[in-house]
Write a protein that holds these residues in place. Structure first.
Motif, mmCIF file in Angstrom:
data_model
loop_
_atom_site.group_PDB
_atom_site.id
_atom_site.type_symbol
_atom_site.label_atom_id
_atom_site.label_comp_id
_atom_site.label_asym_id
_atom_site.label_seq_id
_atom_site.Cartn_x
_atom_site.Cartn_y
_atom_site.Cartn_z
ATOM 1 N N ALA A 1 0.834 -1.207 0.000
ATOM 2 C CA ALA A 1 0.000 0.000 0.000
ATOM 3 C C ALA A 1 0.861 1.246 0.000
ATOM 4 N N LEU A 2 1.927 1.194 0.813
ATOM 5 C CA LEU A 2 2.790 2.373 0.876
ATOM 6 C C LEU A 2 3.440 2.654 -0.469
ATOM 7 N N ILE A 3 3.994 1.620 -1.041
ATOM 8 C CA ILE A 3 4.682 1.822 -2.331
ATOM 9 C C ILE A 3 3.672 2.261 -3.404
ATOM 10 N N SER A 4 2.530 1.558 -3.410
ATOM 11 C CA SER A 4 1.524 1.899 -4.432
ATOM 12 C C SER A 4 0.986 3.302 -4.242
ATOM 13 N N ALA A 5 0.794 3.687 -2.973
ATOM 14 C CA ALA A 5 0.247 5.018 -2.721
ATOM 15 C C ALA A 5 1.206 6.098 -3.190
ATOM 16 N N VAL A 6 2.482 5.879 -2.871
ATOM 17 C CA VAL A 6 3.472 6.891 -3.301
ATOM 18 C C VAL A 6 3.519 6.956 -4.819
ATOM 19 N N ALA A 7 3.557 5.775 -5.433
ATOM 20 C CA ALA A 7 3.653 5.769 -6.895
ATOM 21 C C ALA A 7 2.390 6.365 -7.522
ATOM 22 N N ALA A 8 1.259 5.970 -6.960
ATOM 23 C CA ALA A 8 -0.002 6.481 -7.531
ATOM 24 C C ALA A 8 -0.135 7.989 -7.337
ATOM 25 N N THR A 9 0.328 8.450 -6.158
ATOM 26 C CA THR A 9 0.228 9.892 -5.898
ATOM 27 C C THR A 9 1.097 10.681 -6.873
ATOM 28 N N VAL A 10 2.304 10.177 -7.045
ATOM 29 C CA VAL A 10 3.197 10.879 -7.988
ATOM 30 C C VAL A 10 2.592 10.869 -9.381
ATOM 31 N N ALA A 11 2.117 9.710 -9.771
ATOM 32 C CA ALA A 11 1.552 9.617 -11.120
ATOM 33 C C ALA A 11 0.300 10.485 -11.255
ATOM 34 N N PHE A 12 -0.509 10.425 -10.219
ATOM 35 C CA PHE A 12 -1.759 11.201 -10.292
ATOM 36 C C PHE A 12 -1.482 12.700 -10.329
ATOM 37 N N ARG A 13 -0.516 13.103 -9.512
ATOM 38 C CA ARG A 13 -0.198 14.539 -9.500
ATOM 39 C C ARG A 13 0.354 14.973 -10.853
ATOM 40 N N ARG A 14 1.157 14.140 -11.438
ATOM 41 C CA ARG A 14 1.757 14.532 -12.717
ATOM 42 C C ARG A 14 0.708 14.548 -13.828
ATOM 43 N N THR A 15 -0.183 13.580 -13.781
ATOM 44 C CA THR A 15 -1.121 13.471 -14.901
ATOM 45 C C THR A 15 -2.398 14.286 -14.697
ATOM 46 N N VAL A 16 -2.799 14.415 -13.443
ATOM 47 C CA VAL A 16 -4.089 15.078 -13.193
ATOM 48 C C VAL A 16 -3.934 16.305 -12.303
ATOM 49 N N GLY A 17 -3.264 16.096 -11.165
ATOM 50 C CA GLY A 17 -3.230 17.146 -10.142
ATOM 51 C C GLY A 17 -2.616 18.438 -10.650
ATOM 52 N N GLN A 18 -1.423 18.327 -11.233
ATOM 53 C CA GLN A 18 -0.755 19.566 -11.656
ATOM 54 C C GLN A 18 -1.523 20.303 -12.767
ATOM 55 N N PRO A 19 -2.014 19.611 -13.798
ATOM 56 C CA PRO A 19 -2.821 20.355 -14.794
ATOM 57 C C PRO A 19 -4.056 21.000 -14.185
ATOM 58 N N VAL A 20 -4.689 20.270 -13.269
ATOM 59 C CA VAL A 20 -5.883 20.846 -12.644
ATOM 60 C C VAL A 20 -5.513 22.082 -11.836
#
Lengths: 130, 805
Positions: B155-174
């Motif tokens: 969960a920890l690894i996935s959360a970090v990876a997902a957060t980074v990916a989500f921020r790059r793909t969704v969070g930052q553009p939003v």
């Protein structure tokens, strides 16, 4: 959304836990002991001879490994032990066991005849015990 | 920091972890369960197989008593960690037992944890094995720990990876889009996100950038339009402004400020009603503002607004509520005021002009009516009116002056009379010119009846004073009717009664006044009666034509007949034919009457010709000045076309006064009629004011000397020739007419002496009672039949001069 997800997970776990039939470890040991005693009682010098009726050939089978898996078919159970022929090839023998009083007895064996049993498993008439 | 429900990343993580935990727990649970099952199966197989093997290996029979041997045989079984105890039973009695050191034996174990196996080949002996599933339980515990550890790490690894990916793909553009929106909200600047990915977020960012571009374009257009509207607002030559629900000025156009003189600071924030005249202020508060607040538009409501310099502007205010206003409380109103000061001024001038007589500057009839309205009183009732009297003045002898000298001279006479009346009436009375030569004076207050009579006396006197026209004195008079107002009479009725009294004064001999009272037997109804008689006469055949011959004074043979109008109605109230003509002219009946005269004369003349057998006579018909129109010329032409044998024999007689009035027009009309075949004669020559030059210029064929010339010829001279000025004038006229090629006819011959005198004065033609009075057509025909067969018979002097027309 989160609540819905958690609820779905709980249901999945409950479903999984209720998917297979079960017997006690006591019965498992008794069934395995019954099968082992049967093999012992039918072996000659550790070898279980088997006559191939279609060819008249007698094959000496030596026990190799008793499978821990037990199948249930109605009130009867099916256990399996791998044997090796003199050439080292595996020959499996299925033992059909029934409860008699406080003990079990082997009432039928099938040598290298797994096809009908698989069909019964696929038809749901035979279940695997945990 | 946004809360968990406000952060997309946080919500994503919660969802992700929940799903991860569920999925991984489910998978691991299933996996561990299988492993537990497998382990349980293996345990069972292990113990079962081992127990079966031990049972098979046990010595049966003699060795059963050898406990040590038993224990050695059972030892492999007990060596298994899962086996707690093992013993041999014979007939349910323990022969030998071997147990785990901590155990006391299989007897004390849970029966469910004990398996009993019959020894082969020895039915009395049983092998009993007690086992423990502790290894399975431990395995389950160990697996739980493993699962939790794996899940936590995953969960920890996935959360970090997902957060980074989500921020790059969704969070930052939003976040970029949010920042761009915030910037636009705060500064109005249209910024772009510039995300170049081709996924949904990239499409969202691109759409946002397109929207920003469009917004920027729209904003640019809106600003341009706003600037244009602002320019129009200020440049429009109208008094534009806006105000709120309390009437406070919010904006004012440059034109409004320029027109009113107030600058921006003085106008904005000021209540409009403080700029209005008192009347307008009341109207603005009570009506205009109330209507606007009620949601109604105001259209062209008149107001007076004060300029900064104190002058006043007449405006028409129109106002509507701004569409953007939501409620009456915060309503704004768009207003426009049209400057109608010039229009109002022109209206006032026109109003003054409408009630003023242009010639004299006095109030006209409308002005008199307004003055009478003011007398009616504020309550509108006659009883409330102040006492007053009305003098209705009609100038005597004005018409001949106007006809003879023309309108310019007539206007000078009217102006002179108006000045005299103004002077005489004084400032306390209301003087008005209500018609051509009609005036009215309102005398009010005090003893108005006496004052009115005294004023009438003075007017009669002052108007009778001669008026000098080109060095000659003209005499006029004033006939005045006075009516007194009382509580039963409306102003209009008082004026009408005064008019009636004026006619009474005329009838009584002119240049006097008559006070109307209820005892007067409706004096003016006589005139109305006369008008009615003319109407009825035309409709009912009360008129007829008489004929009087015009004779050759040398041969005493008839040359022509003059058609003369008569009224076959006793008590009609006319003083001779002249009065019929005058009333017909005044009442507008002359044209109709003249048309009847012409048609009737010709028709009777045709009968007369047939009866007397004289086809060479001329027919003289009198026409009024009012008949001298194009229409009448057409009528004459039509008659001549219908009676072609009358060409050269139809003589139209017109008085010299009528001839010289509108000289140019009359000259043309007479010429047209002559061209068509009619002949023209000047009637009653010598009574008007025409000069000889007019006679020379007029297209005429004959002159008929007025009877007054003949009547005043003095007695015989010593040589039998007529004496006196008239004789000299007649002689001169004879010479003049011959020189001009005109026929000369003497009217009013009443005796053989008159015939002799005319003969002596070389007048060739004449008519009068000496030959015959005017006769009805049949009698005239008989007379003519006789006359054409013999010389004229003298009838003696009759003394009747009123032959009439």
């Amino acid at each position: 959304m989160i609540r819905k997800t958690l609820l779905a997970a709980a249901l999945a776990l409950a479903t999984c836990s209720a998917s297979a039939a079960n017997i006690t470890l006591q019965d498992k040991i008794a069934l395995q002991a019954t099968m082992a005693a049967y093999i012992e009682s039918h072996s000659v010098g550790g070898i279980v001879p088997h006559v191939r009726l279609d060819t008249g050939e007698t094959v000496n089978l030596s026990p190799a490994k008793a499978h821990p898996m037990i199948l249930q078919m109605g009130d009867q159970y099916v256990l399996c032990t791998d044997f090796r022929d003199p050439h080292g090839n595996f020959v499996n023998i299925d033992f059909y066991v029934a409860r008699r009083g406080g003990e079990f007895v082997v009432f039928q064996t099938e040598v290298d005849n797994r096809g009908p049993l698989k069909a019964l498993v696929q038809d749901g008439k035979v279940q695997m015990l945990d | 920091m946004p809360g968990i429900h406000q952060s997309v990343v946080a919500r994503f993580l919660v969802m992700f972890l929940a799903v991860f935990a569920i999925a991984s727990a489910t998978v691991m649970e299933l996996g561990s369960r299988q492993r537990i099952a497998d382990a349980t199966g293996e345990l069972g197989a292990r113990i079962g197989t081992l127990a079966a093997a031990v049972a098979a290996s046990l010595p049966v029979g003699t060795q059963l008593g050898d406990t040590a041997s038993f224990r050695r045989s059972l030892a492999p079984l007990v060596a298994d960690a899962a086996v707690q105890c093992v013993d041999i039973l014979e007939n349910n009695e323990t022969l030998a037992a071997l147990s785990h050191p901590r155990r006391l034996g299989c007897d004390v174990m849970n029966p469910e944890s004990v398996v009993t196996i019959a020894l082969p080949r020895s039915g009395a002996f049983l092998l009993r094995v007690g086992f423990s599933a502790a290894e399975i339980r431990q395995m389950r515990i160990d697996m739980r720990f493993d699962i939790l550890a794996v899940m936590a790490l995953g969960a920890l690894i996935s959360a970090v990876a997902a957060t980074v990916a989500f921020r790059r793909t969704v969070g930052q553009p939003v976040e970029q889009i949010i920042r761009a929106i915030s910037t636009y909200m705060e500064t109005g600047e249209n910024t772009r996100v510039g995300v170049s990915s081709h996924d949904e977020i990239g499409m969202l960012a691109a759409t946002f950038d397109d929207m920003q571009t469009r917004l920027q374009d729209e904003r640019r257009k809106t600003l341009a339009a706003l600037e244009q509207v602002q320019g129009l607002y200020n440049c429009t030559p109208a008094l534009l402004f806006t105000m709120d629900g309390s009437g406070t000025v919010l904006t004012a156009s440059e034109h409004w400020r320029a027109e009113t003189g107030y600058d921006q600071d003085e106008a904005i924030g000021r209540r409009l009603d403080t700029l209005l005249s008192p009347d307008s202020r009341v109207r603005f508060r009570a009506s205009i503002l109330a209507d606007l607040l009620a949601g109604e538009a105001v259209h062209e409501t008149p107001l007076q607004i004060w300029r900064k310099d104190g002058s006043e502007i007449d405006v028409l205010l129109s106002a509507v509520r701004e569409p953007a206003s939501d409620s009456a409380a915060d309503a704004h109103f768009v207003c426009v005021m049209a400057d109608v000061s010039l229009l109002r001024s022109a209206e006032r001038d026109l109003k003054a002009l409408a009630i003023t007589d242009a010639l004299t500057g006095l109030p006209n009839r409308l002005g008199l009516n307004q003055a009478l309205e003011t007398l009616r009183g504020h309550g509108g009732s006659t009883a409330a009116a102040a006492p007053y009297a009305i003098l209705f003045i009609d100038l005597d002898n004005f018409k001949p002056i106007n006809d003879s000298f023309g309108h310019p001279v007539g206007d000078r006479v009217l102006l002179e009379c108006a000045n005299r009346l103004r002077y005489t009436a004084g400032p306390g009375a209301t003087l008005a010119r209500i018609g051509g030569d009609e005036f009215a004076v309102i005398v009010h207050g005090g003893d108005h009846a006496t004052a009115a009579s005294e004023l009438a006396d003075r007017i009669v006197e002052i108007v009778s004073r001669p008026v000098l026209l080109n060095g000659e004195a003209a005499h006029l008079g004033a006939s005045i009717g006075i009516a007194l107002a009382n509580e039963h009479r409306t102003p209009e009725e008082v004026l009408r009664l005064a008019d009636q009294a004026m006619y009474e004064a005329k009838s009584a001999g002119k240049s006097r006044y008559v006070v109307f009272d209820d005892g007067t037997p409706h004096p003016v109804n006589a005139r109305n009666h006369q008008v009615k008689v003319i109407n009825d006469g035309l409709a009912n055949g009360w008129f007829e034509m008489y004929f009087q011959p015009i004779m050759d004074l040398r041969t005493l043979r008839p040359l022509a007949v003059e058609a003369l109008l008569r009224l076959k109605r006793e008590g009609a109230g006319f003083n001779g034919v002249e009065e019929i003509i005058r009333i017909a002219e005044e009442s507008g009946q002359m044209v109709q009457l003249g048309r009847w005269v012409l048609a009737s004369s010709i028709a009777l003349f045709r009968d007369l010709e047939a009866q007397c057998g004289c086809r060479d006579l001329s027919l003289n018909v009198n026409i009024s000045s009012q008949q001298l129109t194009e229409s009448f010329v057409h009528e004459v032409k039509k008659c001549l076309r219908a009676n072609p044998d009358l060409v050269g024999r139809l003589v139209l007689e017109i008085t010299e006064t009528a001839a010289i009035r509108r000289f140019d027009v009359v000259e043309t009309l007479l010429a047209d009629m002559r061209q068509a075949g009619a002949r023209i004669a000047i009637d009653d020559f010598g009574t008007g004011y025409s000069s000889l030059s007019y006679i020379a210029r007029l297209p005429i064929d004959a002159i008929k000397l007025d009877r007054t010339f003949v009547a005043e010829i003095a007695g015989d001279g010593s040589d039998g020739q007529p004496l006196g000025k008239n004789a000299a004038l007649i002689r001169s006229m004879g010479v003049l007419s011959r020189e001009l090629g005109l026929e000369l006819v003497a009217e009013g011959l009443e005796s053989p002496d008159d015939i002799s005198a005319m003969h002596a004065l070389d007048v060739p033609r004449g008519q009068g009672y000496v030959f015959t009075p005017p006769l009805p057509a049949e009698a005239a025909a008989r007379w003519l039949r006789h006359a054409t067969g013999r010389k004229a018979e003298t009838t003696g002097k009759s003394g009747r001069k009123a032959a009439g027309r």
